[in-house]
Design a protein around this motif. Sequence first.
Motif, PDB file in Angstrom:
ATOM      1  N   GLU A  21       0.181  -1.523   0.147  1.00 26.87           N
ATOM      2  CA  GLU A  21       0.080   0.074  -0.115  1.00 26.87           C
ATOM      3  C   GLU A  21       0.349   1.055   0.440  1.00 26.87           C
ATOM      4  O   GLU A  21       1.709   1.605   0.784  1.00 26.87           O
ATOM      5  CB  GLU A  21      -1.094  -0.091   0.859  1.00 26.87           C
ATOM      6  N   GLN A  22       1.000   2.041  -0.605  1.00 26.55           N
ATOM      7  CA  GLN A  22       1.174   3.541  -0.472  1.00 26.55           C
ATOM      8  C   GLN A  22       0.546   4.410  -0.665  1.00 26.55           C
ATOM      9  O   GLN A  22      -0.609   4.584  -1.039  1.00 26.55           O
ATOM     10  CB  GLN A  22       1.887   3.541  -1.544  1.00 26.55           C
ATOM     11  N   PRO A  23       1.130   5.542   0.254  1.00 22.15           N
ATOM     12  CA  PRO A  23      -0.166   6.822   0.178  1.00 22.15           C
ATOM     13  C   PRO A  23      -0.082   8.156  -1.318  1.00 22.15           C
ATOM     14  O   PRO A  23       0.059   8.662  -0.858  1.00 22.15           O
ATOM     15  CB  PRO A  23       0.769   7.668   1.244  1.00 22.15           C
ATOM     16  N   TRP A  24      -0.575   7.375  -2.297  1.00 22.14           N
ATOM     17  CA  TRP A  24      -0.258   8.011  -3.047  1.00 22.14           C
ATOM     18  C   TRP A  24      -1.408   9.096  -2.864  1.00 22.14           C
ATOM     19  O   TRP A  24      -1.579  10.405  -3.735  1.00 22.14           O
ATOM     20  CB  TRP A  24      -0.601   7.358  -4.843  1.00 22.14           C
ATOM     21  N   ALA A  25      -3.051   8.983  -2.467  1.00 25.90           N
ATOM     22  CA  ALA A  25      -4.432  10.243  -2.529  1.00 25.90           C
ATOM     23  C   ALA A  25      -4.063  11.123  -1.288  1.00 25.90           C
ATOM     24  O   ALA A  25      -3.656  12.424  -1.791  1.00 25.90           O
ATOM     25  CB  ALA A  25      -5.141   9.087  -2.009  1.00 25.90           C
ATOM     26  N   ASP A  26      -2.636  10.416  -0.469  1.00 24.12           N
ATOM     27  CA  ASP A  26      -2.149  12.120   0.469  1.00 24.12           C
ATOM     28  C   ASP A  26      -1.392  12.443  -0.611  1.00 24.12           C
ATOM     29  O   ASP A  26      -1.543  13.661   0.165  1.00 24.12           O
ATOM     30  CB  ASP A  26      -2.048  10.839   1.384  1.00 24.12           C
ATOM     31  N   LEU A  27      -0.495  11.707  -0.993  1.00 24.45           N
ATOM     32  CA  LEU A  27       0.458  12.902  -1.736  1.00 24.45           C
ATOM     33  C   LEU A  27      -0.436  13.586  -3.653  1.00 24.45           C
ATOM     34  O   LEU A  27       0.407  14.041  -3.834  1.00 24.45           O
ATOM     35  CB  LEU A  27       1.125  12.462  -2.358  1.00 24.45           C
ATOM     36  N   GLY A  28      -1.861  13.695  -3.354  1.00 19.97           N
ATOM     37  CA  GLY A  28      -2.628  14.787  -3.986  1.00 19.97           C
ATOM     38  C   GLY A  28      -2.553  13.812  -5.317  1.00 19.97           C
ATOM     39  O   GLY A  28      -3.170  14.342  -6.603  1.00 19.97           O
ATOM     40  N   LEU A  29      -2.231  12.067  -5.576  1.00 17.49           N
ATOM     41  CA  LEU A  29      -2.538  11.634  -6.887  1.00 17.49           C
ATOM     42  C   LEU A  29      -3.770  11.454  -6.914  1.00 17.49           C
ATOM     43  O   LEU A  29      -4.570  10.889  -6.125  1.00 17.49           O
ATOM     44  CB  LEU A  29      -1.600  11.039  -6.991  1.00 17.49           C
ATOM     45  N   LYS A  30      -4.590  11.777  -8.276  1.00 18.34           N
ATOM     46  CA  LYS A  30      -5.681  10.564  -8.948  1.00 18.34           C
ATOM     47  C   LYS A  30      -5.376   8.621  -8.775  1.00 18.34           C
ATOM     48  O   LYS A  30      -4.286   8.894  -9.203  1.00 18.34           O
ATOM     49  CB  LYS A  30      -6.756  11.273 -10.004  1.00 18.34           C
ATOM     50  N   GLU A  31      -6.179   7.681  -8.606  1.00 16.90           N
ATOM     51  CA  GLU A  31      -6.243   6.733  -8.581  1.00 16.90           C
ATOM     52  C   GLU A  31      -5.719   6.408 -10.167  1.00 16.90           C
ATOM     53  O   GLU A  31      -5.365   5.652 -10.415  1.00 16.90           O
ATOM     54  CB  GLU A  31      -7.341   6.045  -8.531  1.00 16.90           C
ATOM     55  N   ASP A  32      -6.025   6.495 -11.502  1.00 13.79           N
ATOM     56  CA  ASP A  32      -5.662   6.444 -12.343  1.00 13.79           C
ATOM     57  C   ASP A  32      -4.021   7.401 -13.137  1.00 13.79           C
ATOM     58  O   ASP A  32      -3.429   6.086 -13.355  1.00 13.79           O
ATOM     59  CB  ASP A  32      -6.344   7.138 -13.564  1.00 13.79           C
ATOM     60  N   VAL A 239       2.555  20.831  -3.766  1.00 13.25           N
ATOM     61  CA  VAL A 239       1.117  19.912  -3.331  1.00 13.25           C
ATOM     62  C   VAL A 239      -0.084  21.691  -2.432  1.00 13.25           C
ATOM     63  O   VAL A 239      -0.916  21.481  -2.944  1.00 13.25           O
ATOM     64  CB  VAL A 239       1.953  18.969  -2.128  1.00 13.25           C
ATOM     65  N   LEU A 240       0.148  22.783  -2.083  1.00 13.55           N
ATOM     66  CA  LEU A 240      -0.189  23.813  -1.690  1.00 13.55           C
ATOM     67  C   LEU A 240      -1.424  24.323  -1.781  1.00 13.55           C
ATOM     68  O   LEU A 240      -2.181  24.499  -3.004  1.00 13.55           O
ATOM     69  CB  LEU A 240       0.378  24.850  -0.515  1.00 13.55           C
ATOM     70  N   ALA A 241      -0.469  24.415  -3.379  1.00 10.59           N
ATOM     71  CA  ALA A 241      -1.196  25.274  -4.592  1.00 10.59           C
ATOM     72  C   ALA A 241      -2.266  24.286  -5.334  1.00 10.59           C
ATOM     73  O   ALA A 241      -2.647  24.657  -6.584  1.00 10.59           O
ATOM     74  CB  ALA A 241      -0.009  26.132  -5.511  1.00 10.59           C
ATOM     75  N   SER A 242      -2.304  23.638  -5.262  1.00 18.48           N
ATOM     76  CA  SER A 242      -2.740  22.761  -6.312  1.00 18.48           C
ATOM     77  C   SER A 242      -4.083  21.871  -5.413  1.00 18.48           C
ATOM     78  O   SER A 242      -5.079  20.822  -5.740  1.00 18.48           O
ATOM     79  CB  SER A 242      -2.424  21.072  -6.464  1.00 18.48           C
ATOM     80  N   GLU A 243      -4.756  22.803  -4.525  1.00 18.07           N
ATOM     81  CA  GLU A 243      -5.580  22.051  -3.573  1.00 18.07           C
ATOM     82  C   GLU A 243      -6.767  23.400  -3.532  1.00 18.07           C
ATOM     83  O   GLU A 243      -6.176  24.459  -3.379  1.00 18.07           O
ATOM     84  CB  GLU A 243      -5.202  21.709  -1.911  1.00 18.07           C
ATOM     85  N   THR A 244      -8.625  23.051  -3.255  1.00 18.44           N
ATOM     86  CA  THR A 244      -8.539  23.447  -2.594  1.00 18.44           C
ATOM     87  C   THR A 244      -9.035  24.542  -1.207  1.00 18.44           C
ATOM     88  O   THR A 244      -8.933  23.223  -0.642  1.00 18.44           O
ATOM     89  CB  THR A 244     -10.639  23.686  -3.231  1.00 18.44           C
ATOM     90  N   PHE A 245      -8.640  25.139  -0.428  1.00 20.46           N
ATOM     91  CA  PHE A 245      -8.993  25.801   0.743  1.00 20.46           C
ATOM     92  C   PHE A 245     -10.691  25.646   1.039  1.00 20.46           C
ATOM     93  O   PHE A 245     -11.373  25.905   0.394  1.00 20.46           O
ATOM     94  CB  PHE A 245      -8.681  27.099   0.705  1.00 20.46           C
ATOM     95  N   ASP A 246     -10.994  24.820   1.817  1.00 23.18           N
ATOM     96  CA  ASP A 246     -12.337  24.758   2.648  1.00 23.18           C
ATOM     97  C   ASP A 246     -12.305  25.788   3.589  1.00 23.18           C
ATOM     98  O   ASP A 246     -11.483  26.489   3.902  1.00 23.18           O
ATOM     99  CB  ASP A 246     -12.569  23.805   3.005  1.00 23.18           C
ATOM    100  N   ALA A 247     -13.693  26.172   4.377  1.00 24.78           N
ATOM    101  CA  ALA A 247     -13.678  26.994   5.255  1.00 24.78           C
ATOM    102  C   ALA A 247     -12.803  27.467   6.583  1.00 24.78           C
ATOM    103  O   ALA A 247     -12.547  28.231   6.827  1.00 24.78           O
ATOM    104  CB  ALA A 247     -15.111  26.798   5.668  1.00 24.78           C
ATOM    105  N   ASP A 248     -12.659  25.945   6.800  1.00 20.86           N
ATOM    106  CA  ASP A 248     -11.514  26.095   8.182  1.00 20.86           C
ATOM    107  C   ASP A 248      -9.988  26.007   7.774  1.00 20.86           C
ATOM    108  O   ASP A 248      -8.827  26.181   8.606  1.00 20.86           O
ATOM    109  CB  ASP A 248     -12.124  24.770   8.398  1.00 20.86           C
ATOM    110  N   GLY A 249      -9.572  26.593   6.282  1.00 22.62           N
ATOM    111  CA  GLY A 249      -8.054  26.725   5.881  1.00 22.62           C
ATOM    112  C   GLY A 249      -8.001  25.190   5.165  1.00 22.62           C
ATOM    113  O   GLY A 249      -9.357  25.055   4.410  1.00 22.62           O
TER     114      GLY A 249
END
Length: 757
Positions: A21-32, A239-249
Amino acid sequence: MTESRSALDTVAVASTDPEREQPWADLGLKEDEYARIREILGRRPTSSELAMYSVMWSEHCSYKSSKVHLRQFGELKQETPRGPMLAGIGENAGVLDIGQGYAVSFKVESHNHPSYVEPYQGAATGIGGIVRDIIAMGARPVAVMDPLRFGPLDADDTHRVLPGIVAGVGGYGNCLGLPNIGGEAVFDETYIGNPLVNALAVGVLRHEDLHLANATGEGNLVVLYGARTGGDGIGGVSVLASETFDADGPAKRPAVQVGDPFMEKLLIECTLELYAAHVVAGIQDLGGAGLSCATSELASAGDGGMHVHLDKVPLRDSTLSPEEILMSESQERMMAVVEPKNIDAFLAICAKWDVEAAVIGEVTETGRLIIDWHGQTVVDVPPGTVAHEGPVYNRPFARPDWQDALQADGAEKLERPTTGAELRETVIKLAASPNLCDKSWITDQYDRYVRGNTVLSQPEDSGMIRIDDETNLGVSVSTDCNGRFAKLDPFAGAQLALVESYRNVATGGAQPLAVSDCLNFGSPEDPAVMWQFAQACTGLKEGCQELGTPVTGGNVSLYNQTGEVAILPTPVVAVLGVIDDVTKRTPSSFQAEGQAVYLLGETREELSGSEWAHVVHQHLGGLPPKVDFAAEKALAAFLFEGVGLLASAHDLSDGGLSQALVESSLKNSIGATVTLEGDAFLGLFAESTARVLVTVAADKTAELEALAAKHGVPAAALGTTGGDSLIVGGSFEGGQFELPIAEVRAAWSATLPTAMA
């Protein structure tokens, strides 16, 4: 991702346990995307390879959602009015020939998300990063600029981020000894939680000093030099610039990079001496994605192979794992390719400047990027698949359902002032509004004149720098964007940003040459946002085609939204121009009493998206002003030929003629008496394009009118400069109103200091 040395995930291990098992989703990668990596490698990736692919295939580094639309910029003719571009899209920064054997490098980029998380360091390292892009081309940095966007001036979030961002921009740039010659500070509620920190740098080089990023020559050495690699910025902007900020940060908060401007200053001088000694075969700065980016991009742009010994990387933290070293975005680092015969000279120059340097690898012809950690291989990949062959998404986009209703709700129907007293009150209200008020509270924290070559800076229409002390050759730069216009019509909005920046450069007497852009938008997973982005790209490309100003490169920043609320689409456009003699530039403010005041261009009933509608009515709707490229080119040609004739020239944009009169009078405390023909309200507050307010000596009016006629530019005489007030006459109740400059100055200058107190 951290593993002990004994549990090191090597290529050999990865080949024997494919189901780990590898943490690919936690690193921002999609399954495909993860599946594609396994397909490329023919096995599962090691944890180090997974780290590299995750940062390099992030939105910020790979442009996976924007590539399909950005490609059209490459269709533009790669030539400026002064000749072919020397370097363009795909390089660290664009490089333009400006004559006399000189070239300039310039680029604008974003550091938005890190600046929200940690305002000071986020903004400071934004300046540091863009400066390293410039020196990587072989240029000496000579100036910076900072287009900024914030939430409302009275918002708590604005008070949290604005002081730190401004201090970061100023602190880093001032320590580098680089003048900050311009930019913007714009306030709108959509930027709450999503401030935009765009940074631009300009550098100068001789043609023969141009350097490109590639690793060629089997056996050549790979040298990492500059600051040590630390735990700051792991994943960082990639990574940070590839994520939407939610209401809590932010959904993810990797450590923001920590800058050291004094080390960067040493790095600049060291690098320039390395160039002068001809001991560098290829070079790359370490910015987003750090070593992952530098190694893969250098290898893929060269002979295709590189062997790196990661344990030779100088560290600030000895506990860092290989994955963390590869992902770290620690600042003030460069990577060079050096022939073995030159390595002693290279290291001696680094030692002279007290810059640490380490040989960490060599160029190969294997076509593979191989990275070892204490003798064991942790990365073995085709470098092009990391650097350039990431996923490309043709994301769905669609004109939003609300666009028609928005455009139908024009500001032209709003209640307007009709009397002299009402017009007078509106002029003051706009002058004191956050977007139009005095920005000295910000710009006084920047050194605008260090190095002694600043010719024009804030509050002029554009920044101007002298390049050559003997001939007075210079360049002018402007950055612009009205996000409200882009919301109303993103195609036209991008073109309006382009023509305003183009016009601002021309008002100073420079010839516009080329464009760099920073495209700031919301989430690409929203079809409405992708429609805005696609429209803006096409609009900008077609506008550049009309003006003959190629795009040299730039930056895309997506996911600028909090929850479901995206920022105003903000395609910031920077235009660079050249002026042959900076001593003949045209200032933007009134210079003397008794000079004739003229308005150039045509005023139409165009109020939608205007500052008047925004400030007075808190209204956004309708269609933005019409773009007329023929009129803009004719006006620029007039302004270029009018150098020496014109006493001043100030473009009309936000706030219309009203704000142009205010700003022209304030710098030298010289008023004017003008009379407006027709509808005085439209004359003052409409924001039609291709217009400039100019002054000329009283005995030169015939010459001005003849030059305007030659270029087909409408020229209307408004009045005369002089006195200590702005006196405006016209066919409105009262027939005239008067605004003492002292009163206007008090309102204009109080807004920011009062708010930030």
